[in-house]
Design a protein around this motif. Structure first.
Motif, short mmCIF file in Angstrom:
data_model
loop_
_atom_site.label_atom_id
_atom_site.label_comp_id
_atom_site.label_asym_id
_atom_site.label_seq_id
_atom_site.Cartn_x
_atom_site.Cartn_y
_atom_site.Cartn_z
N MET A 18 0.85 -1.19 0.00
CA MET A 18 0.00 0.00 0.00
C MET A 18 0.88 1.24 0.00
N PRO A 19 0.36 2.35 -0.49
CA PRO A 19 1.14 3.59 -0.49
C PRO A 19 1.51 4.04 0.92
N ALA A 20 2.64 4.71 1.03
CA ALA A 20 3.07 5.22 2.34
C ALA A 20 2.14 6.29 2.87
N SER A 21 1.31 6.86 2.01
CA SER A 21 0.41 7.95 2.42
C SER A 21 -0.82 7.47 3.17
N ILE A 22 -1.05 6.17 3.23
CA ILE A 22 -2.25 5.64 3.87
C ILE A 22 -2.25 5.98 5.37
N ARG A 23 -3.38 6.47 5.83
CA ARG A 23 -3.58 6.75 7.25
C ARG A 23 -4.89 6.12 7.69
N VAL A 24 -4.97 5.74 8.96
CA VAL A 24 -6.19 5.12 9.48
C VAL A 24 -6.62 5.79 10.77
N GLY A 25 -7.92 5.78 11.01
CA GLY A 25 -8.46 6.28 12.27
C GLY A 25 -8.43 7.80 12.38
N ASP A 26 -9.04 8.28 13.44
CA ASP A 26 -9.10 9.72 13.68
C ASP A 26 -7.73 10.32 13.96
N SER A 27 -6.84 9.49 14.49
CA SER A 27 -5.51 9.98 14.81
C SER A 27 -4.59 10.06 13.59
N GLY A 28 -5.02 9.46 12.49
CA GLY A 28 -4.21 9.50 11.27
C GLY A 28 -2.94 8.70 11.36
N VAL A 29 -2.99 7.59 12.10
CA VAL A 29 -1.81 6.74 12.24
C VAL A 29 -1.46 6.09 10.91
N ARG A 30 -0.18 6.04 10.61
CA ARG A 30 0.29 5.36 9.40
C ARG A 30 0.62 3.91 9.76
N PRO A 31 -0.18 2.96 9.30
CA PRO A 31 0.11 1.56 9.65
C PRO A 31 1.26 1.02 8.80
N ASP A 32 2.05 0.16 9.40
CA ASP A 32 3.08 -0.56 8.65
C ASP A 32 2.47 -1.74 7.90
N PHE A 33 1.44 -2.32 8.51
CA PHE A 33 0.74 -3.46 7.90
C PHE A 33 -0.76 -3.28 8.12
N ILE A 34 -1.54 -3.82 7.19
CA ILE A 34 -2.97 -3.98 7.39
C ILE A 34 -3.30 -5.44 7.13
N VAL A 35 -3.91 -6.08 8.09
CA VAL A 35 -4.31 -7.48 7.98
C VAL A 35 -5.81 -7.51 7.71
N GLY A 36 -6.19 -8.16 6.62
CA GLY A 36 -7.60 -8.20 6.22
C GLY A 36 -8.15 -9.61 6.20
N ASP A 37 -9.32 -9.80 6.81
CA ASP A 37 -9.98 -11.11 6.80
C ASP A 37 -11.47 -10.98 6.47
N ARG A 38 -11.80 -9.94 5.71
CA ARG A 38 -13.19 -9.69 5.32
C ARG A 38 -14.08 -9.60 6.56
N PHE A 39 -13.58 -8.92 7.58
CA PHE A 39 -14.32 -8.72 8.83
C PHE A 39 -14.72 -10.04 9.48
N GLY A 40 -13.75 -10.96 9.50
CA GLY A 40 -13.92 -12.24 10.18
C GLY A 40 -14.52 -13.34 9.34
N ILE A 41 -14.80 -13.08 8.07
CA ILE A 41 -15.48 -14.06 7.22
C ILE A 41 -14.51 -15.02 6.54
N SER A 42 -13.31 -14.58 6.20
CA SER A 42 -12.44 -15.37 5.32
C SER A 42 -11.41 -16.24 6.05
N ALA A 43 -11.23 -16.07 7.35
CA ALA A 43 -10.20 -16.81 8.06
C ALA A 43 -10.61 -17.02 9.51
N SER A 44 -10.00 -18.01 10.15
CA SER A 44 -10.28 -18.23 11.57
C SER A 44 -9.79 -17.04 12.38
N ALA A 45 -10.46 -16.77 13.47
CA ALA A 45 -10.06 -15.66 14.33
C ALA A 45 -8.65 -15.88 14.87
N ALA A 46 -8.29 -17.13 15.10
CA ALA A 46 -6.96 -17.43 15.64
C ALA A 46 -5.87 -17.05 14.65
#
Length: 318
Positions: free
Chosen positions: A198-226
């Protein structure tokens, strides 16, 4: 494994009678294959890594169609992601890696997610023309790269999209499906790690934190919670900032192949490009090797998870 939701039939051949000659798109990858499987002598773990957006072979014919130069057209490329996660192969996990660029074709979309404004002829009625991805210019045959840069100066023949889907998209997904089916048959479950940047410009949340990683599981649908919790915990333990599902929860691949109740798990991992490359020059930075080493350790630790986290799951309706 669940049958794929897409299939080309005789109906499609009637709709596109001339395009099924497939001479043009097939020739784009007559020397360099459109994708490749990287693996050791034997698959030792029930994990499969996939890098669908890191392809960097830009066919001359495609570049001649584009209005962008060789640098600008790379703006949506997941540069070097296949190399960053390449340590997984030595650990016994195969990797499916694209050589075709994302600007040419996006296999993390439905097969017929097409923007009718891109083509000289009307698209067939079975195409998905109203998805958010199409609206954003990022359909199966993308209209844009980067921050809104248009790839083409004019409209394309519809046969061009059909040829790319037939010659590249379908074989890619058939290969991915075959690898997952084989893994599931051998180990009793399969885990797909879908690798992106992802681009380095990505920010998340109200605080505008720049994440190093984003882990996606389709909101719990595509993988076990563990699996999700372990992946996030491992990365945080290495000192990285990690977001979950926002703004990237996983695309078509994660959604389509992740079926935890059938012991098929799919997790999307987005890496911030600012950690390992210069986004203007596309050159690797000094942090590349250290990040690759961390991802090799991350992969090893993820693969060491007990099998029951992937098999002994609560029953749920799909």
């Amino acid at each position: 494994m669940r049958p794929a939701r897409w299939h080309l039939s005789n109906h499609d051949a009637l709709v596109f009678p001339d395009s099924f000659k497939l001479k043009t798109a097939a020739e784009d990858f007559s020397v360099v294959p459109p994708f490749e499987i990287r693996s050791g002598a034997e698959q030792r773990v029930p994990f499969l890594f996939n890098s669908p957006h890191s392809g960097r072979h830009y066919p001359d014919r495609f570049l001649a169609m584009a209005r962008l130069d060789r640098n600008a057209i790379r703006r949506s490329e997941d540069c070097y992601v296949d190399e960053l996660f390449g340590g997984a192969v030595a650990l016994g996990a195969p990797m499916l890696a694209a050589n075709f660029p994302r600007a040419y074709l996006d296999v993390n979309r439905e097969p017929w997610e097409l923007d009718p404004r891109m083509f000289a002829e009307p698209v067939p009625s079975f195409c998905n023309i109203r998805s958010a991805r199409v609206a954003g210019g990022l359909g199966t045959v993308p209209k844009l790269v980067g921050e809104g840069l248009e790839i083409y100066a004019g409209r394309l023949p519809l046969a061009e999209a059909v040829a790319r889907i037939e010659a590249v998209y379908k074989p890619y997904h058939e290969t991915l499906k075959r690898l997952l089916t084989r893994t599931h048959a051998r180990f009793g479950f399969a885990v797909l790690i879908d690798c992106h940047s992802m681009p380095a410009s990505i920010r998340v949340g109200d605080s505008g934190v720049r994440p190093d990683f984003i882990v996606g599981d389709r909101f719990g649908i595509s993988a076990s919670a563990a699996l999700t919790e372990t992946a996030i915990g491992l990365l945080i333990g290495m000192g990285y900032t990690v977001a979950h599902n926002k703004p990237y929860a996983g695309g078509f691949i994660t959604e389509h192949y992740g079926r935890p109740v059938r012991h098929l798990h799919a997790l999307q991992i987005e890496v911030n490009r600012g950690l390992y490359m210069n986004e203007r020059t596309f050159q690797k930075s000094a942090g590349f090797d250290a990040l690759a080493d961390d991802l090799a350790q991350f992969s090893a630790d993820l693969m060491a998870m007990p099998n029951h986290h992937f098999i002994d799951l609560p029953l749920a309706a799909e």
